[in-house]
Design a protein around this motif. Structure first.
Motif, PDB file in Angstrom:
ATOM      1  N   VAL A 159       1.167  -1.010   0.433  1.00 59.93           N
ATOM      2  CA  VAL A 159       0.290  -0.160   0.045  1.00 59.93           C
ATOM      3  C   VAL A 159       0.991   1.269  -0.069  1.00 59.93           C
ATOM      4  O   VAL A 159       1.759   1.088   0.315  1.00 59.93           O
ATOM      5  N   ILE A 161       1.056   4.916   1.479  1.00 58.31           N
ATOM      6  CA  ILE A 161       0.402   5.545   2.653  1.00 58.31           C
ATOM      7  C   ILE A 161       1.025   7.390   2.536  1.00 58.31           C
ATOM      8  O   ILE A 161       2.186   7.641   2.685  1.00 58.31           O
ATOM      9  N   GLU A 216      -7.054  -3.546   2.691  1.00 60.65           N
ATOM     10  CA  GLU A 216      -5.564  -2.127   2.322  1.00 60.65           C
ATOM     11  C   GLU A 216      -6.128  -0.964   3.099  1.00 60.65           C
ATOM     12  O   GLU A 216      -5.344  -0.717   3.789  1.00 60.65           O
ATOM     13  N   LYS A 220      -4.353   1.290   5.998  1.00 58.28           N
ATOM     14  CA  LYS A 220      -4.185   2.707   5.954  1.00 58.28           C
ATOM     15  C   LYS A 220      -4.909   3.162   7.389  1.00 58.28           C
ATOM     16  O   LYS A 220      -4.796   4.662   7.663  1.00 58.28           O
ATOM     17  N   SER A 224      -3.093   5.899  10.207  1.00 61.28           N
ATOM     18  CA  SER A 224      -3.412   6.962  10.128  1.00 61.28           C
ATOM     19  C   SER A 224      -3.304   7.633  10.662  1.00 61.28           C
ATOM     20  O   SER A 224      -3.357   8.715  11.812  1.00 61.28           O
TER      21      SER A 224
END
Length: 285
Positions: A159, A161, A216, A220, A224
């Motif tokens: 992923v 980010i 995914e 994320k 965060s």
């Protein structure tokens, strides 16, 4: 309860012991415990004080630095586990908790049971609900071992980010969203103390039944929180509430096992079900 044990709100955190030079007291001092009201952080999640909570759960603390004197003056040591219900009006500030435990160091207690009863009484008064305490000898604690959370790891997903403040809009369901029952985890959760700014590291487990959450997107979202400042308990409640609102699972549990600081780890668990978390101690704890 004495005046200094009344829970404080978030706008009065500068009155707490966190981040300040402190004299360490080595004789029993329950007044050191400093409750902090849960109400303000929950209000940010749309939960008003007195409202029935949309989750059940517990804050599971472990203390690795507990010692006192027996009647012969010989030091005793133990590992303690504290179960603070999520419906308590207050959490207990971690540094004040540590200072309180330090106050046992030069205090004489007749037995393990006396220590346990004292801990339960004082912590229940501070949290304003019954708190359950378990004491383990070092041999008993060692026998419990070190393990890892169960489930499917998200951490090797490929992923990109670029968001490091909580972003619930990242959460979504998989295309087609078949109903599943699965347990997902990440060892990459990092949040920050709202007073000192120090990093808090954790492994977080999301167990749910319902339309499948995009893996995914979930990774994320969890990452965060990396620059987010709040207490462990409130971070887990935010994750729970965001998942419920955005993904609407039929059943949900969120469990974070945070690394220790000052001999204490804090492990909040929130669930839609009447269940208890696994007390497994992780490698980083």
């Amino acid at each position: 309860m004495s005046e200094e044990q009344q829970p404080v709100s978030g706008d009065k955190l500068d009155t707490t012991l966190l981040g300040k030079h402190t004299e360490y007291v080595s004789t029993y001092a329950p007044s050191l415990l400093f409750p902090i009201s849960r109400a303000e952080s929950r209000r940010e999640l749309g939960l008003e004080e007195g409202q029935e909570l949309p989750f059940l759960g517990v804050d599971l603390w472990t203390a690795y630095e507990l010692s006192w004197l027996n009647e012969s003056g010989l030091p005793q040591v133990a590992v303690a586990e504290f179960h603070i219900p999520s419906n308590s009006p207050a959490i207990i500030e971690s540094k004040s908790f540590k200072l309180y435990l330090n106050s046992f160091n030069q205090t004489v207690f007749k037995s393990f049971d006396d220590v346990l009863r004292t801990l339960e009484s004082d912590l229940s008064a501070a949290a304003r609900v019954p708190v359950v305490v378990s004491l383990f000898t070092l041999a008993q604690s060692a026998a419990r071992g070190i393990g890892h959370v169960e489930g499917e790891s998200l951490d090797n997903l490929d992923v990109v980010i670029d968001t490091y403040e909580p972003a619930p809009e990242l959460l979504c369901l998989t295309e087609g969203a078949a109903e599943v029952s699965e347990t997902l985890y990440s060892d990459l959760l990092k949040t920050n103390c709202p007073v000192t700014g120090q990093p808090d590291w954790a492994s977080v487990v999301v167990q749910y039944r319902g339309a499948q959450i995009d893996h995914e997107a979930l990774l994320k979202y969890l990452v965060s929180f990396r620059e987010h400042q709040d207490f462990h308990e409130h971070c887990v409640e935010r994750i729970y509430m965001d998942l419920m609102e955005r993904c609407q699972p039929q059943q949900l549990s969120v469990y974070a096992r945070y690394t220790r600081r000052g001999g204490l780890d804090i492990n909040p668990y929130r669930s839609s079900e009447v269940t208890q978390p696994d007390g497994v101690r992780l490698t980083r704890q």
